[in-house]
Write a protein that holds these residues in place. Sequence first.
Motif: not given
Lengths: 480, 480
Positions: B228-245
Amino acid sequence: MDWKPDKSLQIPVYRQIADYFETRIGNGEYPSGSSLPSERGLAALLDVNRSTIVSAYEQLNALGLVKRIKGFGTVVTSSAPDGSEAKRIPNWEQYAKGGFLQLNDPITRRIHKIVGSDKPYINFALGELSADLFPTALMQEAHSRLELSQYLGYEHIQGNPILRESIANHLDTHRSISSSPSSILVTSGAQQAIHLIIQCLLKAGDGVAIEDPSYSYSLPIFHSAGLKTFLLPVENEGIDPEQIIPLYKKHRIKMVFVNPIFHNPTGTTLSYERRKRLLEISANYGIAIVEDDPYSLTSFDQQPVATLKSMDQNGSVLYLSSLSKIVSSGLRIGWIAGPQSVIQRLTDAKQQMDFGHSNIPQWIAARLLASPELDDHLMRLRVGLSHKLALTANALRSELGSEARFLTPQGGIHIWCELAGTFDEQRLFNAAIDNGVVFTPGSTLGTSKSHVRLTFSKVEDDLIAPGIRKFAEAYRMTCR
Amino acid sequence: MDWKPDKSLQIPVYRQIADYFETRIGNGEYPSGSSLPSERGLAALLDVNRSTIVSAYEQLNALGLVKRIKGFGTVVTSSAPDGSEAKRIPNWEQYAKGGFLQLNDPITRRIHKIVGSDKPYINFALGELSADLFPTALMQEAHSRLELSQYLGYEHIQGNPILRESIANHLDTHRSISSSPSSILVTSGAQQAIHLIIQCLLKAGDGVAIEDPSYSYSLPIFHSAGLKTFLLPVENEGIDPEQIIPLYKKHRIKMVFVNPIFHNPTGTTLSYERRKRLLEISANYGIAIVEDDPYSLTSFDQQPVATLKSMDQNGSVLYLSSLSKIVSSGLRIGWIAGPQSVIQRLTDAKQQMDFGHSNIPQWIAARLLASPELDDHLMRLRVGLSHKLALTANALRSELGSEARFLTPQGGIHIWCELAGTFDEQRLFNAAIDNGVVFTPGSTLGTSKSHVRLTFSKVEDDLIAPGIRKFAEAYRMTCR
């Protein structure tokens, strides 16, 4: 504790419990070194089975949050995830134990470890050529003529077009097989060809027939993919094709994997009548045949043997071969010849797996296959292999006499030797290694535990007799 | 018809019915051209659901025994298996449709077909270097100094020891990463590294996080393996690590795949703070990180960017890189640096899949990595890539003005360009190909359908402006 799991939720109860404690550990309620409630007590408190508590604690254990200490209980090891205490780095051993693809069996792993080590074992285990059998001058010639001024980007994923042309010509002139560059896929040896076929043309639950013994038998990739493998015993004339019919009727087998010429490990060749009948049955029932043909050009009497593919009128056969056993295994050049629909499917998969084969080995292989000197090399190879065979067979006879029973193969690189005495395979394997010699135990390749495979192609001529002597010593030490 | 299926048997009823008719067709009871009973009639006769009959007839159809003709019924096409009538050769199309591994999406397949063809498309789709950016002289030098008199058998499956030594040194000097030859596995590009990780360290049902958009998003191997792949949107500074939690808390994701430096396709770099936080979260929750780093040495301002692996105190990161984007993709030399338990597991799998990498490209790569001239090449490469980027960006601005929106990357080989107008991706893709230019539609790489990826590294300098012009023409033709 006023919390209880909610059994109406979709989340399994054990996981709710694990999550509960994970949060409590994380916020410091259960600091590092403290004990979680006893399994029995907590089960009563939460009104669940004790096994549910065990599962929850096991999960916390897997997460590295607790240690389960026998006779003592479950102790918190870390107060992460706030990061203030011991880190819960990824548990790599746990990751490495999982996975879709099964590990090789321990004996195969040990053999590869030995081969990769620097110690000078006499190696009757690995199917490749000794240094003196490589066409080194031919390779160096092809290599030195290469100009790297050509484009250095990705090769065509199906394989360099000139190499595929050379393979098609080679199949025509040396193996009486008609093909075309578009129906050939270049692979990293026949090994990758088998893997691609399993991954792309079969699915979990499908039945396939393989030879007993065989190289296929040794490959975990069949079982990793969830295939059911049915065994076809190899007799002196190869497998009995009639046995395929009941397997088809009962299990709807979809594919038969065979190595019909100078078979690994038995050295037998499927008789002409049986080859014909196998093709007939394949066409009648629509069962695909995978013909692995690494050895047909090694015929010691210099007489060609017709491959199944060359006899195949219906296009039932996927034909695999390689340069590994006749030129150089280090090049990793193999190929599949088959219907274009299959070749395209496998090419797409190869793109996903490795983005195509390396360029330089393909350019060299194309030159080698087109070289007029290849035939001289093959001639020398046959003589060299047949000499090594004679040395090995003689050494076996003089060291073990009637204790060692084997057919003398007419080509290929293996002797499949039955040992008359009662011995424990693993003990013999270990004793041989201790004595400086490696071989392949029979159970790696099939159901027989009284056989060993002695691959004679890699051992230098003057080490064959000493190697067999060391093997015989190990045998006598372990034989009861 | 006095036969009835036996519902007490373990064999499904539909299969009993199919088997019954298969035998009757085989023994000539239903000759070629005859019709089987109607579905409705037979269902009533045998007291089963009509859908059961449909399944049975579908199976006969798949076996090639019958044809199902709309409005007419089910007609016998063959009286095999007695072999006296039309042959039932293996149905290869059927085989090719099955399989564990899913096909690439149609757009990716089309791109590979175009790349493999002889037609002179201007190629903004494939991530590799143009001929003028390869270190051809350096390669030729390394190549011509090779003596093939060394052993030509299988290389160490983990990779040639000297190459692994060179890689470890290179990682130390060029990327501030500490490793050792024993913790490195040589792979066929990062492509194979990702495949090995998926096959060996994860299992069906496991959750992983990938970037949106990303190269990972384009790979069917994630879904083929049942992940199952969950998506982390890439922003100008890359992904937001907090979304991993929350992903971890909710789905217990086991791995995060990131390309933190000069990201494919967006060109962004994960900020230093976010890189630090990602490592922290990984260690706190025990989530493994796979860092794909093909581009970090391409930094246009010549300033190095610290990889995650170089900042990783806890051993949470599996580090992937390759020579594909900086030296030559055709060599197919990539590597994984990680814990030995993982490297050993993946090495065992590589043995099963392809029996190790080809020898000569490894010997050449070892010389290249150790060459003092590599730095000069990398310097020229950065200048060359940054020049191509400027040409592409200028052409986009002059051809499309404010219609094309993109960040100018500081390294790497891609421009991720948002198109302001309303357009149908597939139509734009087709129109561009008709106009002689290929690019990668955004939906291949992520959820956005308003972006295109323009890879500028492969196009010769003087074709960049004409290529972008052709692309802009196709865009204007299809834009509404």
